[in-house]
Write a protein that holds these residues in place. Structure first.
Motif, PDB file in Angstrom:
ATOM      1  N   ALA A 133       0.879  -1.060  -0.044  1.00 21.01           N
ATOM      2  CA  ALA A 133       0.188  -0.038   0.130  1.00 21.01           C
ATOM      3  C   ALA A 133       0.907   1.404   0.098  1.00 21.01           C
ATOM      4  CB  ALA A 133      -0.828  -0.009   1.223  1.00 21.01           C
ATOM      5  N   HIS A 134       2.105   1.306   0.076  1.00 23.24           N
ATOM      6  CA  HIS A 134       3.026   2.257   0.536  1.00 23.24           C
ATOM      7  C   HIS A 134       3.379   3.135  -1.254  1.00 23.24           C
ATOM      8  CE1 HIS A 134       3.985   1.259   4.113  1.00 23.24           C
ATOM      9  NE2 HIS A 134       4.581   0.211   4.233  1.00 23.24           N
ATOM     10  N   GLU A 135       3.433   4.176  -1.056  1.00 24.95           N
ATOM     11  CA  GLU A 135       4.021   4.970  -2.424  1.00 24.95           C
ATOM     12  C   GLU A 135       5.734   3.842  -2.777  1.00 24.95           C
ATOM     13  OE1 GLU A 135       4.455   8.864  -4.231  1.00 24.95           O
ATOM     14  OE2 GLU A 135       3.628   8.869  -2.755  1.00 24.95           O
ATOM     15  N   VAL A 136       5.899   3.767  -4.249  1.00 30.49           N
ATOM     16  CA  VAL A 136       6.883   3.661  -4.288  1.00 30.49           C
ATOM     17  C   VAL A 136       7.653   4.185  -4.953  1.00 30.49           C
ATOM     18  CG1 VAL A 136       8.310   1.102  -4.854  1.00 30.49           C
ATOM     19  CG2 VAL A 136       6.609   0.720  -3.639  1.00 30.49           C
ATOM     20  N   CYS A 137       8.353   5.050  -5.319  1.00 33.92           N
ATOM     21  CA  CYS A 137       9.179   5.593  -6.669  1.00 33.92           C
ATOM     22  C   CYS A 137      10.334   5.492  -7.093  1.00 33.92           C
ATOM     23  CB  CYS A 137       8.679   7.666  -6.554  1.00 33.92           C
ATOM     24  SG  CYS A 137       7.190   8.013  -5.095  1.00 33.92           S
ATOM     25  N   PHE A 138       9.987   5.710  -8.722  1.00 40.19           N
ATOM     26  CA  PHE A 138      11.345   5.025  -9.744  1.00 40.19           C
ATOM     27  C   PHE A 138      11.510   6.531 -10.411  1.00 40.19           C
ATOM     28  CE2 PHE A 138      12.792   3.451 -13.314  1.00 40.19           C
ATOM     29  CZ  PHE A 138      14.657   2.753 -13.003  1.00 40.19           C
ATOM     30  N   THR A 139      13.258   6.408 -10.373  1.00 40.62           N
ATOM     31  CA  THR A 139      13.911   7.356 -11.239  1.00 40.62           C
ATOM     32  C   THR A 139      15.122   6.712 -11.594  1.00 40.62           C
ATOM     33  OG1 THR A 139      14.641   8.607  -9.559  1.00 40.62           O
ATOM     34  CG2 THR A 139      12.696   9.815 -10.057  1.00 40.62           C
ATOM     35  N   GLY A 140      15.647   6.972 -12.469  1.00 38.42           N
ATOM     36  CA  GLY A 140      16.660   6.820 -13.453  1.00 38.42           C
ATOM     37  C   GLY A 140      17.062   6.511 -14.883  1.00 38.42           C
ATOM     38  N   GLY A 141      18.268   6.642 -15.418  1.00 45.58           N
ATOM     39  CA  GLY A 141      17.889   6.539 -17.221  1.00 45.58           C
ATOM     40  C   GLY A 141      19.055   5.369 -17.527  1.00 45.58           C
ATOM     41  N   GLU A 142      19.090   5.638 -18.496  1.00 48.72           N
ATOM     42  CA  GLU A 142      19.951   4.171 -18.922  1.00 48.72           C
ATOM     43  C   GLU A 142      21.311   3.703 -18.671  1.00 48.72           C
ATOM     44  OE1 GLU A 142      21.547   2.005 -23.577  1.00 48.72           O
ATOM     45  OE2 GLU A 142      20.615   4.354 -23.303  1.00 48.72           O
ATOM     46  N   ALA A 143      21.382   3.001 -18.142  1.00 52.04           N
ATOM     47  CA  ALA A 143      22.277   2.589 -17.064  1.00 52.04           C
ATOM     48  C   ALA A 143      22.386   0.166 -17.437  1.00 52.04           C
ATOM     49  CB  ALA A 143      22.011   2.010 -15.849  1.00 52.04           C
ATOM     50  N   TRP A 144      23.751   0.287 -17.920  1.00 46.45           N
ATOM     51  CA  TRP A 144      24.282  -0.916 -17.969  1.00 46.45           C
ATOM     52  C   TRP A 144      25.572  -1.089 -16.901  1.00 46.45           C
ATOM     53  CZ3 TRP A 144      22.056  -3.765 -22.088  1.00 46.45           C
ATOM     54  CH2 TRP A 144      21.287  -3.310 -23.070  1.00 46.45           C
ATOM     55  N   ALA A 145      25.166  -2.301 -17.101  1.00 46.18           N
ATOM     56  CA  ALA A 145      25.985  -3.153 -15.417  1.00 46.18           C
ATOM     57  C   ALA A 145      26.268  -4.638 -15.883  1.00 46.18           C
ATOM     58  CB  ALA A 145      26.472  -2.936 -14.037  1.00 46.18           C
ATOM     59  N   HIS A 146      27.808  -5.213 -15.777  1.00 42.84           N
ATOM     60  CA  HIS A 146      27.691  -6.463 -15.825  1.00 42.84           C
ATOM     61  C   HIS A 146      27.791  -7.319 -14.584  1.00 42.84           C
ATOM     62  CE1 HIS A 146      30.950  -5.609 -18.904  1.00 42.84           C
ATOM     63  NE2 HIS A 146      30.412  -6.275 -19.409  1.00 42.84           N
ATOM     64  N   MET A 147      26.489  -8.455 -15.125  1.00 42.85           N
ATOM     65  CA  MET A 147      26.173  -9.066 -13.509  1.00 42.85           C
ATOM     66  C   MET A 147      25.244 -10.172 -13.775  1.00 42.85           C
ATOM     67  SD  MET A 147      24.322  -8.065 -10.020  1.00 42.85           S
ATOM     68  CE  MET A 147      24.124  -8.450  -8.844  1.00 42.85           C
ATOM     69  N   ASP A 148      24.822 -11.115 -13.582  1.00 46.40           N
ATOM     70  CA  ASP A 148      23.494 -11.488 -13.763  1.00 46.40           C
ATOM     71  C   ASP A 148      22.510 -11.455 -13.733  1.00 46.40           C
ATOM     72  OD1 ASP A 148      22.570 -14.146 -14.483  1.00 46.40           O
ATOM     73  OD2 ASP A 148      22.356 -14.547 -12.469  1.00 46.40           O
ATOM     74  N   PRO A 149      21.303 -11.188 -13.977  1.00 44.83           N
ATOM     75  CA  PRO A 149      19.839 -10.869 -14.186  1.00 44.83           C
ATOM     76  C   PRO A 149      19.550 -12.082 -13.503  1.00 44.83           C
ATOM     77  CG  PRO A 149      20.077 -11.980 -16.218  1.00 44.83           C
ATOM     78  CD  PRO A 149      21.481 -11.790 -16.027  1.00 44.83           C
ATOM     79  N   VAL A 150      19.276 -12.532 -13.016  1.00 45.26           N
ATOM     80  CA  VAL A 150      18.847 -13.209 -12.383  1.00 45.26           C
ATOM     81  C   VAL A 150      19.000 -12.638 -10.696  1.00 45.26           C
ATOM     82  CG1 VAL A 150      17.767 -15.743 -10.838  1.00 45.26           C
ATOM     83  CG2 VAL A 150      18.324 -15.256 -13.378  1.00 45.26           C
ATOM     84  N   ALA A 151      20.500 -13.257 -10.022  1.00 44.77           N
ATOM     85  CA  ALA A 151      20.987 -12.234  -9.454  1.00 44.77           C
ATOM     86  C   ALA A 151      21.120 -11.202  -8.929  1.00 44.77           C
ATOM     87  CB  ALA A 151      22.544 -12.457  -9.203  1.00 44.77           C
ATOM     88  N   LEU A 152      20.853  -9.612  -9.972  1.00 42.38           N
ATOM     89  CA  LEU A 152      20.375  -9.382  -9.583  1.00 42.38           C
ATOM     90  C   LEU A 152      18.833  -8.928  -9.015  1.00 42.38           C
ATOM     91  CD1 LEU A 152      20.818  -5.754  -9.957  1.00 42.38           C
ATOM     92  CD2 LEU A 152      20.511  -5.965 -12.263  1.00 42.38           C
ATOM     93  N   TRP A 153      18.224  -9.214  -9.860  1.00 45.82           N
ATOM     94  CA  TRP A 153      16.759  -9.505  -9.316  1.00 45.82           C
ATOM     95  C   TRP A 153      16.020  -9.822  -7.957  1.00 45.82           C
ATOM     96  CZ3 TRP A 153      13.467 -13.687  -8.139  1.00 45.82           C
ATOM     97  CH2 TRP A 153      12.024 -13.227  -8.001  1.00 45.82           C
ATOM     98  N   ARG A 154      17.326 -11.014  -7.693  1.00 42.83           N
ATOM     99  CA  ARG A 154      16.927 -11.095  -6.463  1.00 42.83           C
ATOM    100  C   ARG A 154      17.539 -10.508  -5.893  1.00 42.83           C
ATOM    101  NH1 ARG A 154      20.393 -16.198  -5.905  1.00 42.83           N
ATOM    102  NH2 ARG A 154      19.362 -16.287  -3.817  1.00 42.83           N
ATOM    103  N   ALA A 155      18.499  -9.521  -5.925  1.00 39.09           N
ATOM    104  CA  ALA A 155      19.392  -8.787  -5.051  1.00 39.09           C
ATOM    105  C   ALA A 155      18.527  -7.842  -4.966  1.00 39.09           C
ATOM    106  CB  ALA A 155      20.942  -8.302  -5.657  1.00 39.09           C
ATOM    107  N   VAL A 156      18.119  -6.702  -6.013  1.00 30.65           N
ATOM    108  CA  VAL A 156      16.600  -5.865  -5.876  1.00 30.65           C
ATOM    109  C   VAL A 156      15.545  -6.092  -5.474  1.00 30.65           C
ATOM    110  CG1 VAL A 156      15.848  -4.105  -7.512  1.00 30.65           C
ATOM    111  CG2 VAL A 156      17.922  -4.958  -8.157  1.00 30.65           C
ATOM    112  N   ARG A 157      14.880  -7.008  -5.594  1.00 23.99           N
ATOM    113  CA  ARG A 157      13.691  -7.497  -4.929  1.00 23.99           C
ATOM    114  C   ARG A 157      13.779  -7.951  -3.216  1.00 23.99           C
ATOM    115  NH1 ARG A 157       9.158 -10.212  -6.725  1.00 23.99           N
ATOM    116  NH2 ARG A 157       7.713  -9.359  -5.272  1.00 23.99           N
ATOM    117  N   ASN A 158      15.125  -7.712  -2.527  1.00 23.89           N
ATOM    118  CA  ASN A 158      15.330  -8.422  -1.502  1.00 23.89           C
ATOM    119  C   ASN A 158      15.075  -7.118  -0.421  1.00 23.89           C
ATOM    120  OD1 ASN A 158      15.727 -11.198  -0.090  1.00 23.89           O
ATOM    121  ND2 ASN A 158      16.698 -11.700  -1.730  1.00 23.89           N
ATOM    122  N   VAL A 159      15.884  -6.019  -1.231  1.00 21.36           N
ATOM    123  CA  VAL A 159      16.096  -4.846  -1.290  1.00 21.36           C
ATOM    124  C   VAL A 159      15.406  -4.295  -0.801  1.00 21.36           C
ATOM    125  CG1 VAL A 159      17.460  -2.485  -0.927  1.00 21.36           C
ATOM    126  CG2 VAL A 159      18.757  -4.832  -2.000  1.00 21.36           C
TER     127      VAL A 159
END
Length: 260
Positions: A133-159
């Motif tokens: 129910a919280h307001e979740v805001c997102f801002t960001g421009g194009e950004a590329w990194a070297h990482m496994d996509p599933v690992a990054l999904w897990r990291a962002v989801r946990n935080v």
């Protein structure tokens, strides 16, 4: 195969149910009565059943998305549920590729790929908006990194899950490039990390951040925790930046997501 009828969710099972040939998964790690081969078989069959159920959910959600009797808002929600379920399927595939073993045997994590951090993070934010129910805001421009996509999904989801659990009403997510690094920053208006307050299942914050630290550091990244301007916690994940791909050299460069 699911026949379309509703099925009750399992609430509990009597002792012994769910084991094979007398194997008890609680007996693993050297406890009396453990048999490693039977335990591995039990885990393999359990993963098979989980994958089957995920496949059923994906099939049903895919059918709903293209149905003519739902509105645009409901269709968008089902599409997001479908995306979340596919990420879980990719996570389960990684577990299968590991053979069910823990990653403490010296083997490296999955190789890094060049991925769009802002796009992946935005997908996680969109899914979390449906679950809080919280307001979740997102801002960001194009950004590329070297990482496994599933690992990054897990990291962002946990935080993000931790932030939404303790926030009073607002969570801000930002992705930005900064001097050779890509930063994924999550701020909340809660009491701040480590502050004393009654929280449901308080150990989840430390567990989640421990998972994030291991995932990020495995690809040369780092994790920072401090206080943000809203008074709550700021969790900042720093990832090694990657140069944008050259579409002329690689026309499929944007197709970095894992595929079923």
């Amino acid at each position: 195969m699911n026949d379309g009828r509703s099925r009750p969710s399992p609430v509990g099972a009597p002792a012994g149910v769910g084991t094979l040939a007398g194997a008890d998964p609680r007996g693993f790690h050297g406890e009396p009565g453990a048999d490693r081969a039977e335990h591995v078989l039990w885990r393999r069959r359990l993963r098979h059943d989980i994958r089957h159920e995920l496949g059923t959910i994906i099939m049903l959600a895919s059918a709903v998305v293209v149905a003519d009797d739902i509105g645009d808002t409901s269709r968008a929600r089902v599409e997001q549920i479908l995306g979340e379920t596919r990420w879980l399927d990719h996570l389960l595939r990684q577990l299968d590729e590991d053979g069910g073993r823990d990653r403490d045997d010296g083997r490296p994590p999955p190789g890094p790929e060049r991925i769009r951090v802002d796009v992946l993070t935005a997908e996680v934010v969109t899914g979390m908006r449906l679950a809080t129910a919280h307001e979740v805001c997102f801002t960001g421009g194009e950004a590329w990194a070297h990482m496994d996509p599933v690992a990054l999904w897990r990291a962002v989801r946990n935080v993000l899950d931790n932030a939404c659990r303790v926030a009073e009403g607002r969570v801000n997510v930002r992705v930005e490039a900064d001097r050779g690094w890509v930063a994924v920053q999550v701020d909340d208006d809660g009491p701040g990390f480590g502050a004393h307050r009654d929280r449901p299942r308080p150990g989840l914050a430390s567990l989640g951040l421990g998972i994030v630290h291991d995932l990020i550091s495995g690809y040369g990244g780092s994790l920072e925790i401090r206080t943000c301007e809203m008074g709550g916690a700021r969790v900042r994940m720093l990832l090694p930046a990657a140069p944008p791909p050259d579409p002329a050299a690689d026309p499929h460069a944007d197709d970095w997501r894992p595929h079923p």
